[in-house]
Design a protein around this motif. Structure first.
Motif: not given
Length: 602
Positions: A373-380
Motif C-alpha cells: 500500500g506504499e504507493l508513492r514509494e512504489a512509483a519512486a
C-alpha cells in the motif's frame, strides 16, 4: 493579577503544524475549563514546542522556562512574575490570577521554581502546561507531577513516516519531496524534527534537490550536508580519541555490517565493547556490528577525507551480490504472500548515493511497496528503474499501477502508452502462496474483481486469505470481512486490509460494528500514501470535522486560501491550518488531491 499574553511566534517553528492532531486534541482537552493541565514529555526535537504553540494559540497565558545557567538561582524562571524576595507562599499568591501557565524546559528549573509549579498543581486554580525532555534529570517536584498523579502525562513518540511525509509536503507549499527522499530524511533523523528542518533547509539552500522526471516532485541524492546542527548531533562520534575505536567506526561507516567473529581479532574486541557501552554501535544476535544511529555513517564518511574514503568505499558493482540477495528475498516474500516490512539497505544505499539501480531490482522493490500500500514509494522505485533507458516493461507497469491506485487513471494510461491497465483498483500482484505454502494465484484479474466488489468473478481462482476475502464479500458477512482484514494487515497488505474493512462497513447490520470497521479502514488508508480505490470511496470526507469539510469543499472548487478566508470570515492562517489537518486525516499530500476526494460519494 493580569494574565500575560505571549507572542506565540516565539514558540513556533516555521513549518506548518501537521501530524499531531490527536495529541493536539488531547492537550486542548486537558487545558479546558475545570481541568488541571498536562505534562508533555519527549526526546529533543520531537515537536513538543510546535505542539505547545498550536495548543495555546489565541489564548492568554504566562510563560516561564528553565535554563542551565539559572538552575542555582532561586525563582529564576519566575523572575518576571514574582518578586525576588518572595517566599514560596508569597510567590504562590502572586500567581493566583494566572489562569494558564506554560512551563517550558521544566527539567532545567531551579528547585524553588520547581516547588512553586508543584504547589500550583496541588493547591492552585492555574492550569499547567509543563514541557520537559525525556531522559533528562529533573527536580523531584517536577517528576512528582505525573508520578504522584497530579497531572496526566503525554509522551510524544517520534513522528511516523507517513506523518513525516505530510509534514514535508505541507512545508513545501508546492512541489513536494519524492518518497525515497522522505524515507531517507525520516531514517536519518529518527524523529528529530529540528534536525530534519536543518537538513531540509541545507539541501534546499545548497541546490541539492533535482526535479523528478514527469512528476511535480523533487529528489535528493548524494552526501549528507554536514551542517552545524549535524556536527552538534554527532560530536560524540567524531571526537572519539582512541585510534582503534575511530578505525572501527570508519570501517562501519563504509562497509557495515561487520561480522564480529571475523573482525574481532583485527579491530579489537575490547574497542567494540567500549563502543557498544557508549551506545555508538549495536551488535545483533548473529554477531553483526552496525552503527547505532543512521546519521553517524554519512558524517564519518564526510570527515574521512578523499583518499581514505576512496580506499574504504565500496563501489556499486561490489554491492551486486548483496543486491541480488535482497531482490531474491523480496521476491520470496511476495510469492509467500507475506509483505511485512523487511530490511533492504543495499538498494537504499545505491539510491542515496545517486548510483544506478538495476531495473529488475527496482521493479521488485516497486511491487513489494505497492502490495504494502506504499504507493508513492512504489512509483519512486519504478522511476529509479526507468532512469537509464525508460524502456523496462516491468518498471513501467509498476509505475502505472501505483499511479492508477492513487486515483490518476489518465496518467496510468499515458505511462503505458494508451494500453489498458486493468482499470479500477489495478492490483496485479504476482502469483502467490498463502497459508503454509498452499498454491494460490492472487491473480491479475480475480483479486482485482474482489477489491472492486465483484467476488463472483474470482470464484475458484483464489486460495488462502484471498479466497476467504472473496467468500466473505459474496456472503456480505461484515464480521468475516473484518477478520480477513486483520489477517491481511498481519501479512503487510495494508491497502487490501483497508479495503476489506471498508467493504465490511457496508455489510455490517450493527451500526456500532460498522463504525468500528470504518475507523479501522480510514486509519489503514491513511498509511497507504494517497490510495484512491473504489472500495475506499465514501470513507474519506466523513473523517473531517464540519469546518474542515466546509473548507475542503471550497478548496476543491479551486478557491485560494485567501478567497476561502474571506468567504468564511476566517484568517488565511486558520484556513491553511484546517487544510493541513484535512490533508493528514485524508492521507492527501496536498490540495491537488482534493478535487478527486470531493468527487467521491460520501
Amino acid at each position: 493579577m493580569t494574565n500575560f499574553e505571549r507572542d506565540t511566534k516565539t514558540l513556533e517553528l516555521p513549518w506548518p503544524f501537521t501530524g499531531r492532531e490527536d495529541e493536539l486534541e488531547l492537550v486542548r482537552g486537558a487545558l479546558a475549563a475545570g481541568r488541571q493541565g498536562i505534562v508533555i514529555t519527549g526526546p529533543a526535537g520531537s515537536g513538543r514546542t510546535r505542539l505547545v504553540a498550536e495548543a495555546v494559540r489565541g489564548t492568554d497565558f504566562a510563560r516561564v522556562a528553565g535554563t542551565p545557567e539559572t538552575r542555582t538561582l532561586r525563582f529564576a524562571a519566575f523572575a518576571h512574575l514574582v518578586p525576588e524576595t518572595a517566599s514560596l507562599h508569597g510567590a504562590f499568591q502572586h500567581l493566583s490570577g494566572v489562569r494558564l501557565l506554560l512551563v517550558d524546559d521544566a527539567h532545567l528549573l531551579d528547585d524553588a521554581s520547581a516547588a512553586l509549579v508543584h504547589q500550583l498543581a496541588v493547591h492552585g486554580r492555574t492550569r499547567l502546561l509543563v514541557v520537559t525532555t525525556d531522559g533528562a534529570p529533573a527536580p523531584g517536584a517536577i517528576t512528582r507531577l505525573w508520578t504522584g498523579d497530579l497531572l496526566p502525562r503525554l509522551t510524544l513518540e517520534p513522528l511516523p513516516r507517513e506523518e513525516t511525509a505530510r509534514l514535508l509536503a505541507a512545508e513545501a507549499g508546492g512541489a513536494g519531496l519524492e518518497q525515497l527522499t522522505v524515507n531517507r530524511l525520516h531514517h536519518l533523523c529518527q524523529g528529530d524534527l529540528r534536525l530534519m528542518r536543518d537538513l531540509v533547509g541545507a539541501i534546499r539552500e545548497r541546490g541539492l534537490l533535482s526535479r523528478v522526471p514527469e512528476a511535480d516532485e523533487r529528489e535528493w541524492r548524494g552526501p549528507v550536508p554536514v551542517t552545524a546542527t549535524v556536527r552538534e548531533r554527532t560530536a560524540h562520534v567524531l571526537d572519539r580519541a582512541r585510534t582503534e575505536e575511530r578505525a572501527i567506526l570508519e570501517r562501519l561507516a563504509f562497509a557495515e555490517p561487520l561480522p564480529l567473529d571475523l573482525e574481532a581479532d583485527r579491530l579489537g574486541l575490547r574497542a567494540v565493547e567500549h563502543l557498544e557501552a557508549d551506545a555508538l554501535v549495536h551488535v545483533d544476535d548473529q554477531g553483526a556490528v552496525r552503527l547505532a544511529h543512521p546519521l553517524h555513517g554519512p558524517v564519518l564518511r564526510a570527515a574521512a577525507g578523499g583518499l581514505r574514503a576512496r580506499r574504504l568505499s565500496r563501489t556499486p558493482e561490489q554491492c551486486r551480490p548483496a543486491l541480488d540477495a535482497e531482490r531474491a528475498a523480496l521476491s520470496r516474500r511476495i510469492e509467500r504472500a507475506d509483505v511485512r516490512a523487511t530490511p533492504a539497505p543495499v538498494g537504499e544505499w545505491l539510491v542515496a548515493e545517486g548510483a544506478p539501480v538495476p531495473a529488475g531490482y527496482a521493479a521488485v522493490r516497486a511491487r513489494f511497496a505497492r502490495l504494502r500500500g506504499e504507493l508513492r514509494e512504489a512509483a519512486a522505485w519504478a522511476r529509479e528503474g526507468l532512469r537509464d533507458g525508460d524502456h523496462d516493461p516491468s518498471c513501467r507497469a509498476e509505475l502505472a499501477l501505483a499511479v492508477a491506485q492513487s486515483g490518476d487513471t489518465t496518467a496510468a494510461h499515458r505511462i503505458l502508452g494508451g494500453r489498458p491497465h486493468g482499470g479500477g483498483a489495478v492490483t496485479r500482484p504476482t502469483a502467490a502462496r498463502d497459508d503454509g505454502g498452499a498454491a494460490g494465484a492472487i491473480g491479475d484479474d480475480p483479486y482485482d474483481a474482489v477489491r472492486r466488489g465483484a467476488p463472483e468473478r474470482a470464484a475458484g481462482h483464489l486460495t488462502g486469505v484471498f479466497a476467504e476475502h472473496a467468500d466473505a464479500l459474496a456472503r456480505s458477512d461484515g464480521p468475516a470481512l473484518d477478520q480477513v482484514a486483520a489477517r491481511l494487515q498481519e501479512r503487510g497488505f495494508l491497502l487490501f486490509a483497508a479495503e476489506a474493512h471498508a467493504q465490511a462497513v457496508r455489510a455490517h447490520r450493527d451500526p456500532r460494528a460498522a463504525r468500528t470497521s470504518r475507523t479501522r479502514a480510514v486509519a489503514l488508508a491513511r498509511r497507504c500514501q494517497g490510495a484512491r480505490t473504489p472500495a475506499l470511496a465514501g470513507l474519506v470526507l466523513g473523517e473531517l470535522t464540519a469546518r474542515q469539510r466546509q473548507i475542503v469543499t471550497l478548496a476543491a472548487t479551486g478557491l485560494s486560501n485567501r478567497q476561502i478566508a474571506e468567504k468564511l470570515t476566517l484568517s488565511v492562517r486558520t484556513v491553511g491550518n484546517h487544510l493541513y489537518s484535512a490533508y493528514a486525516r485524508l492521507g492527501a499530500g496536498d490540495r491537488r488531491a482534493l478535487p478527486r476526494l470531493e468527487e467521491q460519494p460520501a
